[in-house]
Design a protein around this motif. Structure first.
Motif, PDB file in Angstrom:
ATOM      1  N   ILE A  26    -111.716 -44.200  86.053  1.00  0.00           N
ATOM      2  CA  ILE A  26    -112.213 -44.082  84.568  1.00  0.00           C
ATOM      3  C   ILE A  26    -111.214 -44.697  83.681  1.00  0.00           C
ATOM      4  O   ILE A  26    -109.727 -44.212  83.796  1.00  0.00           O
ATOM      5  N   ARG A  79    -111.875 -41.359  89.090  1.00  0.00           N
ATOM      6  CA  ARG A  79    -113.022 -40.413  88.888  1.00  0.00           C
ATOM      7  C   ARG A  79    -113.444 -39.772  90.027  1.00  0.00           C
ATOM      8  O   ARG A  79    -114.247 -39.882  90.932  1.00  0.00           O
ATOM      9  N   ARG A 123    -116.555 -43.102  82.161  1.00  0.00           N
ATOM     10  CA  ARG A 123    -116.517 -41.484  82.493  1.00  0.00           C
ATOM     11  C   ARG A 123    -117.651 -41.083  83.251  1.00  0.00           C
ATOM     12  O   ARG A 123    -117.601 -40.193  83.826  1.00  0.00           O
ATOM     13  N   SER A 132    -120.527 -41.744  86.461  1.00  0.00           N
ATOM     14  CA  SER A 132    -120.716 -42.537  87.781  1.00  0.00           C
ATOM     15  C   SER A 132    -121.916 -43.476  87.538  1.00  0.00           C
ATOM     16  O   SER A 132    -122.048 -44.530  88.107  1.00  0.00           O
TER      17      SER A 132
END
Length: 995
Positions: free
Chosen positions: A652, A686, A743, A745
C-alpha cells in the motif's frame, strides 16, 4: 492502521534535503560516489534523511507509546544542549538555533507531553543530518542512532537493531546510510560488480578508522613501483627530460576523393584549451606531403587554428576538400577495429616540475614508445592471452553501447595497444600480490583502482580542456573521433596514483563515520535470501526501466576486474558462462536485444519481475515495517510497470516525496521534460497482524474517483510551496493518488469489473492536469479558454523545473558527438531544431485528454513523431496564424529559417492581405492564436500593426487574452524567445489603455 505511522508518512523537509543533495555533488573527496563507477547513484544526503525518517515513529501518532515519547524527549533535549555548545555542530543548526535553544530550556517531561513539538524537532534533525558535514559529526551521528534504537525498541524489542534491506543495492548508498543512522543493513544485488563495491564500502571499510585505508594506499604505491618500472619505456620523456602526462590522438581514414587517398585526421576541434588565451593546433597539409604535420600555437587567432575535419560523421579532406560520407568512414574504421591503433598523434601534454602544463607537437621519441607497445602486445597475446579482455561486446541495440558499427566488437578493441599492455600489466601485478599472500580485502579493494583506471584509459576518452574525460558520455559507450590517452604513472589526472587516492579517501571517510559492517550477498531480487518478517525497512532504488543497461555497462569493468585475481569465482561468486556479468535475471527493459538463454526483456517482463521482487521484499519485511522505493523516470509506461508491480506484490502506498537530486549546472535538453527529482514512494505491506496478505478489501471505483481530486487539490499547492513543479510535481502526485487506490486488494466498478492500475493512472494524469490548470489561472479564470490554450499552459507547466537539471546520468556530451552525427546522417535529415517543447507522446496524450482535448485535433499546434510530441514554437505557426488556417509548417522547414528573415513570410502575408501599412491582421479563431499573433507582431517590430490588432475588433478588450498572456509569461522558460516576446506584448498593455 494498527501500527504507529513513521515520520516519513506524515512530513518531510524536502526543500532542505533537496538543497543538501544538490550541494553534496560538490563534496567529492570521501564521497561514496567516487569509490568507483556506478549508474544513477543516489545522494547520500537524501538516503540518510529518508531512512532516518522511515525508521522513526511520528510522535503525534496515537499509537506512539509514552515510553517512546519520553525517550526521544530526553534525547532531543540532550542533543540541543550539546549542539548549541559544540563549535562543529552549531553551524549545522543555522537559522534553527533559536528553536533548539527552546528545546534545551524545556524539561524532558514537559517536552514528552508536546508531540507536535517533538515532531518538529525530529524533522529538524532529519534536515540537518542531510548536510554533508553531518555525516562525520559525532553529535549528529549519535542522536541519529539513539533515536533509531528508541523507535525500534518501541516497535520490535526482540532484535537489538532494526534490519534495513536493499535488494537492488547497486552502489550501496542506501545500506551505507542505514548503518550510519544506527540500523543493521543487508545489501544484495545480482551484479557481481555491485557486490564487490558493497563489500568494500559496507564490509571492509566500516569501523576500520585509518588502518585499512593506509594499507590500501601503501599497496597501491607498491603496485605503482612495480608496474611503472615495466612500462616506463612505453612513455618516454622528451629531450629535456620532461615526461608527458597525456597524448592527444585523432582517428584517421583515407580520403576517397578522386586521385587523393591521403590521410584525414578526424578531429571535432583543434582547440586544446580555451583557458588563458587558448592553445590550438595548426595542421599542415602541403600538396607535396603524404602525411600531415602539426604545430601547437599558444594564444592563436581563430583563423590560425585548423577547422574541424569531421561533420556529422563525414570526413572533410584538408588536402582536396572532398567529403567522405559517414558510411565510408565507418567502413574504413571497421577494418581497423575502430582505428585506435591507426590514429594520428596530434599533440602531447606535458607537466613541468612546478605543476604547470603545456602542449607541444609530437616527436619521433613519442612514437617510439607506441611502437614498443605494439611489439610487447604481440608477445603478450602469445604468452598471457588470458590477461587481455577478448570477450565480445553486447549485441547491437544493447542499452548504452553505440560503437559496434565501427568495428569495435570486443572489449579489447576499446583500447590502444599501449593501454592494453599497461592495464594487463597492472592486472598481472595484482595477481602476483594475491599469490604472495596479501589479504583478499586489500587485493579486492585495490582492484577497483584498475576499474577506475580503465575508465580513463580507453580510445573513447576525451580531452576535457585540461584533463582526460571518461569514456561514458551520458552513460553510453559512444565513438569519439579525437581521443586522449593518459600516461598512467605520470601522477596527473587519469593516473594510477590518482585512482588509488580517490578510493583511499572514501575508505577513510567511511572508516571513521560508520562503526559497523553490513551483510553483503550476491542474489537476485526475485529470490531474497532472508527469512519471513526479518526486516523493519525496505529502502531501495530499483532499476530505471530502460534508462541503463547496468550489466552490460558493468562488463566494461568486470572483464578487467576478474583478470586481476587468479580466483575470480571466489571473489565474485557467480557470473555468466560467457565470463561476464549475469543477464538472465537482470530487471531492465531492452526488447531489441536477443541473447541465448535470456528472455525478451520488454514492458511485461519488467512488470512481472518487479512484482516478484517486491513480493519477496514484502515477505521479508515484518507486518509493522515499511518500504521506501526511489524511482526517477519521465516515461509514463515505466511508472505504470513499476507501480503495478509494487501494488500487485501486496504493498500500500502511503506517501510520496520528490527530492531534487540534480545540480543546477547540469545540462538539460532545451524544451524537453527532464526530471530533477527522484520520487520516494513510501509503502506498507498490505497484511494483517499475522503477516498474511489481505485479499478481501474491495474498493468502490466511484468513491476512489471522488476522493482523487480532493487529495490532489491538497497536495499540489504543498509541492509548489516546496519549489516542486512540472514533471516532478506530476510524478510526486502518484503517492497520494496511490494511497487511495492501493489500500484495496481490488477496486471494482458497479458492473463488477476490476479496475487495473493503468486505467486509474489515466484518471490521475487527468486530475493533475486539471488541478494544475486551476492553479495557473486561479480556478474560475479558465472560463473562456479554448482547448489549445489549456493544453499549452499545462504542457509548459509540465516542462518547468526547479533547476536546469539534466537527465539522470547526463555528462559532458562531447563524446557522443559522433554517435549523434551518425544517427542524423543515417536518417538523412538535419540535426533538427530545438524549437518547440517536447514531451513523451503518452504523457502529452494524457494531459490533453484530462483537459478535454485530443492531440489529433490540435495538429496546428502539436507535432507527433514516433513516441515524442512537440508543441510547435510560435515561429513555426506564422503561416497558420496569418495565412491559410489549414497550413501547418513542418519542423524541417522551420529549422531552415534564419532569424534575420524569420518574418519574411509575414511581410508577404501582410502585403497580400492589404494590412501592411494601415490595417491589422484578422484575429485568430482562439485566444491562444490571438496571443501568438500579437507575439509575432511584436517580434517582427510591427508595433503599429500590433496596436491596431489589439484595438480593433476588441482583441485587447478580452480579459481572457490578457489572462492567458500573463500565464504564458510565467510559463515560458527564462531566456526563451517566446518569453521575451510575450513580455513585450504585456509591456504595451497599459500604454494602450487596457489597465
Amino acid at each position: 492502521m494498527t501500527y504507529p505511522k513513521r515520520l516519513i508518512e506524515v512530513d518531510l523537509p524536502i526543500r532542505r534535503i533537496s538543497h543538501a543533495s544538490r550541494s553534496e555533488k560538490s563534496a567529492r573527496h570521501g564521497n561514496l560516489s567516487t569509490l568507483h563507477v556506478w549508474w544513477a547513484r543516489r545522494p547520500l544526503a537524501a538516503c540518510r534523511a529518508v531512512i532516518a525518517a522511515s525508521l522513526w515513529i511520528d510522535p503525534d501518532d496515537p499509537n506512539a507509546s509514552p515510553a517512546y515519547l519520553s525517550a526521544i524527549a530526553r534525547t532531543l533535549r540532550e542533543f540541543a544542549e550539546a549542539a548549541l555548545m559544540d563549535r562543529d555542530t552549531r553551524p549545522l543548526l543555522g537559522e534553527t538555533d533559536q528553536f533548539w535553544a527552546g528545546v534545551a530550556r524545556t524539561p524532558a517531561d514537559t517536552l514528552a507531553g508536546e508531540p507536535l513539538k517533538l515532531r518538529t524537532a525530529l524533522l529538524e534533525v532529519v534536515a540537518l543530518s542531510s548536510a554533508w558535514q553531518a555525516a562525520s559529526n559525532r553529535l549528529v551521528l549519535g542522536v541519529l542512532e539513539t533515536l533509531t534504537l528508541a523507535s525500534h525498541a518501541s516497535l520490535s524489542p526482540v532484535s537489538p537493531r532494526p534490519w534495513v534491506i536493499d535488494p537492488f543495492a547497486g552502489g550501496g548508498a542506501m545500506p551505507l546510510e542505514a548503518l550510519r543512522v544506527g540500523a543493521d543493513a543487508f545489501a544484495s544485488d545480482l551484479n557481481p560488480l555491485a557486490v564487490l563495491l558493497n563489500r568494500v564500502s559496507l564490509e571492509y571499510a566500516p569501523g576500520q578508522q585509518q588502518g585499512f585505508a593506509s594499507e590500501v594506499r601503501q599497496l597501491g604505491a607498491d603496485v605503482a613501483r612495480r608496474v611503472s618500472a615495466q612500462v616506463a619505456d612505453l612513455y618516454p620523456a622528451d629531450a629535456s627530460g620532461t615526461k608527458p602526462i597525456a597524448y592527444l590522438w585523432a582517428r584517421t581514414v583515407r580520403c576517397e576523393g578522386p586521385a587523393c587517398g591521403k590521410p584525414i585526421a578526424l578531429a571535432r576541434t583543434f582547440w586544446l584549451t580555451q583557458r588563458a588565451g587558448g592553445v590550438g593546433v595548426k595542421m599542415h597539409t602541403p600538396a607535396s606531403a603524404t602525411e600531415p604535420t602539426f604545430e601547437v600555437l599558444v594564444k592563436p587567432r581563430t583563423d590560425q587554428v585548423s577547422r574541424p575535419t569531421v561533420q556529422r560523421g563525414a570526413a572533410l579532406c584538408p588536402w582536396c576538400t572532398h567529403v567522405t560520407p559517414v558510411e565510408q568512414v565507418r567502413a574504413q574504421l571497421s577494418k581497423d577495429r575502430g582505428g585506435a591503433d591507426t590514429a594520428t598523434l596530434m599533440a602531447v601534454v606535458v607537466e613541468n616540475a612546478n605543476g604547470a602544463r603545456s602542449y607541444r607537437a609530437p616527436t619521433p621519441q613519442d612514437l617510439s614508445g607506441v611502437a614498443r607497445a605494439r611489439e610487447r602486445l604481440a608477445r603478450l597475446r602469445e604468452s598471457h592471452p588470458d590477461l587481455l579482455p577478448d570477450e565480445a561486446l553486447p549485441p547491437k541495440g544493447a542499452l548504452g553501447f553505440r560503437v559496434q558499427n565501427y568495428g569495435i566488437t570486443r572489449f579489447d578493441h576499446l583500447h590502444s595497444a599501449r593501454q592494453l599492455v599497461t592495464l594487463a600489466t597492472i592486472a598481472q601485478t595484482l595477481r602476483a600480490l594475491e599469490a604472495e599472500g596479501v589479504a583478499e580485502p586489500l587485493c579486492a579493494t585495490l582492484s577497483l583502482a584498475l576499474g577506475r583506471l580503465q575508465d580513463l584509459n580507453s580510445s573513447l576518452c576525451t580531452w576535457a580542456d585540461t584533463v582526460v574525460g571518461a569514456n561514458r558520455a551520458q552513460n553510453r559507450v559512444s565513438m569519439v573521433w579525437d581521443f586522449a590517452e593518459a600516461a598512467p604513472f605520470a601522477g596527473a589526472g587519469g593516473s594510477w596514483e590518482g585512482q588509488v587516492d580517490w578510493i583511499v579517501r572514501v575508505l577513510e571517510h567511511i572508516g571513521s563515520t560508520v562503526p559497523r559492517a553490513a551483510t553483503v550477498v550476491q542474489a537476485p531480487a526475485q529470490t531474497h535470501p532472508l527469512p519471513d518478517d526479518a526486516a523493519a525497512l525496505l529502502a531501495t532504488d530499483p532499476p530505471y526501466y530502460d534508462a541503463f543497461g547496468y550489466a552490460d555497462l558493468s562488463d566494461l569493468f568486470f572483464v578487467w576486474l576478474k583478470r586481476s585475481t587468479a580466483r575470480p569465482h571466489e571473489r565474485f561468486a557467480q557470473f555468466g558462462l560467457d565470463g561476464k556479468t549475469p543477464k538472465e535475471l537482470e530487471i531492465i527493459v531492452n526488447p531489441e536485444v536477443t541473447r541465448e538463454g535470456v528472455p525478451r526483456k520488454d514492458h511485461d517482463w519488467f512488470y512481472e519481475q518487479m512484482r516478484q521482487a517486491f513480493a519477496e521484499a514484502r515477505r521479508v519485511v515484518e507486518p509493522s515495517g515499511i518500504g521506501v522505493i526511489v524511482f526517477a523516470h519521465k516515461d509514463t509506461k515505466s511508472w505504470e510497470a513499476l507501480l503495478t508491480g509494487v501494488i500487485d506484490a501486496g504493498w500500500i502506498v502511503t506517501a510520496s516525496w520528490p527530492i531534487d537530486t540534480e545540480r543546477p549546472t547540469r545540462q538539460r535538453a532545451l524544451g524537453a521534460a527532464a526530471l530533477a527529482s527522484s520520487v520516494h514512494l513510501v509503502c506498507r505491506p498490505r497484511e494483517d497482524q499475522a503477516g498474511e496478505l489481505q485479499v478481501d478489501a474491495i474498493g468502490s471505483w466511484s468513491a476512489v474517483l471522488a476522493e482523487l481530486p480532493v487529495r490532489l487539490h491538497q497536495w499540489l499547492p504543498r509541492l509548489a510551496e516546496e519549489g516542486v513543479v512540472g514533471a516532478d510535481a506530476i510524478f510526486a502526485c502518484l503517492g497520494p493518488a496511490l494511497e487511495i487506490f492501493s489500500r484495496y486488494s481490488e477496486v471494482q466498478k458497479v458492473s463488477g469489473d476490476i479496475v487495473k492500475l493503468p486505467e486509474y493512472l489515466e484518471h490521475v494524469w487527468a486530475s493533475v492536469s486539471r488541478e494544475a490548470l486551476s492553479m495557473l489561472f486561479s480556478g474560475a479564470q479558465t472560463e473562456g479558454l479554448e482547448a489549445d490554450a489549456r493544453v499549452t499552459a499545462v504542457w509548459l507547466w509540465t516542462l518547468a523545473a526547479p533547476t536546469s537539471a539534466g537527465e539522470l546520468g547526463a555528462e559532458d556530451d562531447a563524446a557522443g558527438e559522433s554517435e549523434r552525427a551518425e544517427e542524423d546522417a543515417t536518417a538523412g535529415g538535419s540535426a533538427g531544431s530545438n524549437a518547440g517543447f517536447i514531451l513523451d507522446f503518452d504523457a502529452a496524450r494524457k494531459i490533453a485528454q484530462g483537459l478535454g482535448a485530443q492531440i489529433a485535433e490540435l495538429s496546428h499546434l502539436i507535432e507527433v513523431k514516433g513516441n515524442k510530441a512537440r508543441l510547435l514554437s510560435v515561429t513555426e505557426r506564422v503561416t497558420y496564424l496569418f495565412g491559410a488556417r489549414e497550413a501547418v509548417p513542418t519542423a524541417k522547414k522551420a529549422a531552415k529559417k534564419k532569424q534575420m528573415t524569420l518574418f519574411a513570410e509575414l511581410d508577404e502575408v501582410a502585403e497580400h492581405q492589404g494590412w501592411g501599412a494601415i490595417g491589422a491582421p484578422s484575429p485568430g479563431h482562439t485566444t491562444l492564436d490571438r496571443v501568438h499573433q500579437a507575439m509575432v507582431l511584436f517580434a517582427a517590430g510591427r508595433d503599429e500593426a500590433m496596436k491596431r490588432f489589439l484595438l480593433q475588433d476588441g482583441v485587447g478588450q478580452q480579459s481572457t487574452f490578457w489572462r492567458l498572456a500573463q500565464a504564458l509569461s510565467f510559463l515560458y522558460p527564462v531566456g526563451a524567445e517566446e518569453k521575451r516576446w510575450i513580455d513585450g506584448v504585456l509591456a504595451r498593455k497599459k500604454g494602450l489603455g487596457f489597465g
